[in-house]
Design an enzyme around this catalytic site. Structure first.
Site, mmCIF file in Angstrom:
data_model
loop_
_atom_site.group_PDB
_atom_site.id
_atom_site.type_symbol
_atom_site.label_atom_id
_atom_site.label_comp_id
_atom_site.label_asym_id
_atom_site.label_seq_id
_atom_site.Cartn_x
_atom_site.Cartn_y
_atom_site.Cartn_z
ATOM 1 N N PRO A 3 -32.873 26.697 24.256
ATOM 2 C CA PRO A 3 -33.653 27.044 23.062
ATOM 3 C C PRO A 3 -32.893 28.073 22.217
ATOM 4 O O PRO A 3 -32.297 29.006 22.746
ATOM 5 C CB PRO A 3 -34.926 27.659 23.630
ATOM 6 C CG PRO A 3 -35.003 27.180 25.043
ATOM 7 C CD PRO A 3 -33.584 26.995 25.484
ATOM 8 N N GLU A 4 -32.868 27.852 20.904
ATOM 9 C CA GLU A 4 -32.200 28.763 19.988
ATOM 10 C C GLU A 4 -33.257 29.431 19.101
ATOM 11 O O GLU A 4 -34.447 29.312 19.359
ATOM 12 C CB GLU A 4 -31.165 27.977 19.154
ATOM 13 C CG GLU A 4 -30.140 27.234 20.021
ATOM 14 C CD GLU A 4 -29.137 26.423 19.201
ATOM 15 O OE1 GLU A 4 -28.834 26.823 18.074
ATOM 16 O OE2 GLU A 4 -28.671 25.387 19.708
ATOM 17 N N LYS A 59 -32.630 35.349 20.737
ATOM 18 C CA LYS A 59 -33.293 34.293 21.505
ATOM 19 C C LYS A 59 -34.306 34.869 22.486
ATOM 20 O O LYS A 59 -34.757 34.169 23.396
ATOM 21 C CB LYS A 59 -32.244 33.472 22.277
ATOM 22 C CG LYS A 59 -31.225 32.786 21.367
ATOM 23 C CD LYS A 59 -30.197 32.023 22.199
ATOM 24 C CE LYS A 59 -29.026 31.586 21.338
ATOM 25 N NZ LYS A 59 -27.946 30.975 22.148
ATOM 26 N N HIS A 93 -42.443 23.689 38.312
ATOM 27 C CA HIS A 93 -41.351 24.625 38.052
ATOM 28 C C HIS A 93 -41.849 26.010 37.612
ATOM 29 O O HIS A 93 -41.054 26.812 37.121
ATOM 30 C CB HIS A 93 -40.408 24.055 36.994
ATOM 31 C CG HIS A 93 -39.758 22.782 37.404
ATOM 32 N ND1 HIS A 93 -38.987 22.682 38.554
ATOM 33 C CD2 HIS A 93 -39.775 21.539 36.869
ATOM 34 C CE1 HIS A 93 -38.551 21.441 38.673
ATOM 35 N NE2 HIS A 93 -39.021 20.729 37.670
ATOM 36 N N ARG A 153 -11.181 37.108 10.905
ATOM 37 C CA ARG A 153 -10.992 36.908 12.354
ATOM 38 C C ARG A 153 -10.152 35.651 12.587
ATOM 39 O O ARG A 153 -10.274 34.654 11.879
ATOM 40 C CB ARG A 153 -12.369 36.765 13.050
ATOM 41 C CG ARG A 153 -13.316 37.930 12.775
ATOM 42 C CD ARG A 153 -13.153 39.051 13.756
ATOM 43 N NE ARG A 153 -13.470 38.646 15.103
ATOM 44 C CZ ARG A 153 -14.488 39.145 15.814
ATOM 45 N NH1 ARG A 153 -15.289 40.059 15.273
ATOM 46 N NH2 ARG A 153 -14.705 38.768 17.047
ATOM 47 N N ARG A 262 -17.475 24.355 23.991
ATOM 48 C CA ARG A 262 -18.706 23.594 23.740
ATOM 49 C C ARG A 262 -18.398 22.309 22.979
ATOM 50 O O ARG A 262 -17.560 22.291 22.074
ATOM 51 C CB ARG A 262 -19.683 24.436 22.906
ATOM 52 C CG ARG A 262 -20.021 25.797 23.502
ATOM 53 C CD ARG A 262 -20.809 25.681 24.792
ATOM 54 N NE ARG A 262 -22.070 25.002 24.614
ATOM 55 C CZ ARG A 262 -23.203 25.600 24.230
ATOM 56 N NH1 ARG A 262 -23.210 26.890 23.968
ATOM 57 N NH2 ARG A 262 -24.313 24.916 24.101
#
Ligand SMILES: [Zn+2]
Length: 275
Positions: A3-4, A59, A93, A153, A262
């Site tokens: 989840p973001e 988050k 769970h 950067r 990623r």
């Protein structure tokens, strides 16, 4: 899928009206791995406390409690917070069950056990390394300020977007979606991207995040809102999970690569690589 920002914001907006003002009358810890720190101390700190506010930082779900304590929840990969009617049984769970004075319940479920709940004093929270180093919220500060944090950067722009110390709340989905919208290849080095384009990237990020919040987040496998509802933003993905399918802008086939460890999906025509 972790989840973001939009998913956590959706949970916070769901929980705030029903949890604020309620008192925790009991806590069952079914798996102490879901507690950061000592589970007995956690239980003692929570019991009898009233929730005074529910908000989000990055988050994290942050429940402010009376007595200057804070309950912080990080959902990580598969964590869920469910607000349930009285006498609902825990799920398979469920690792922590919070019982409220209204007889309703809040369950923390976590299939893979990477998520956690933690109680801090205000001082303890400020000293918590994760909290102390968390970057600004992309919905709350100006695009120019965020652009200034990555300008010059040498790292790949996507890795910088995912770095919670630079900007908080962004993960793989919303990084890929905003980079596509801004026409920036995920592996482009920030130093090679012009200032106006960097500012535009953070404008796109804000737009994508706001649209996703409006859609209740994205539900791919695990994510649900505080009442078990699905998000709808996955229906609007331009690139995430769509490698091999046509770009919604130019119809070129979308490609997949790995950036900052990623999987990243991009359009080779709309998002040229700047090395
Ligand atoms: Zn394209």
């Amino acid at each position: 899928m972790m989840p973001e920002l939009p998913e956590v914001e959706t949970i916070v907006r769901g929980l705030a009206p029903v949890l604020t003002g309620r008192t925790f009358v009991d806590v069952f810890i079914l798996d102490p791995r879901s507690v950061l720190g000592d589970d007995i101390v956690f239980q003692r700190d929570i019991l009898g406390r009233r929730v005074t506010a529910v908000r989000r930082r990055g988050k994290l779900v942050v429940c402010e409690l009376e007595g200057d304590l804070v309950l912080a929840v990080h959902l990580k990969m598969t964590g869920r917070l469910w607000f349930t009617p009285p006498e609902t049984s825990p799920h398979s769970h469920t690792t922590i069950a919070f019982f409220l004075d209204s007889s309703e319940q809040l369950f923390f479920d976590d299939q893979r056990r990477f998520g956690y709940c933690a109680v801090f004093s205000r001082d303890g929270l400020r000293q918590w390394d994760y909290w102390a180093t968390l970057g600004p919220d992309p919905l709350q500060i100006a695009e120019e300020d965020l652009a200034g944090r990555i300008q010059g950067r040498r790292a790949a722009v996507k890795g910088l977007l995912l770095n919670q110390r630079i900007v908080s709340g962004v993960g793989n989905i919303y990084a890929d979606e905003s980079l596509h919208r801004a026409g920036i290849h995920p592996a482009s080095r920030a130093v090679r991207i012009g200032w106006d384009r960097l500012v535009f990237l953070f404008r796109c990020l804000r737009q994508v995040l706001e649209e996703a919040v409006d859609a209740g987040g994205s539900s791919i496998r695990d994510y649900r809102g505080a009442f078990g509802e699905h998000g709808r933003f996955q229906q609007k993905f331009a690139v995430y999970g769509r490698a091999g399918k046509p770009c919604p802008v130019c119809k070129e086939l979308l490609c997949k690569t790995v950036v900052a460890g990623r999987t990243s999906t991009f359009c080779p025509a709309c998002q040229p690589l700047l090395r």
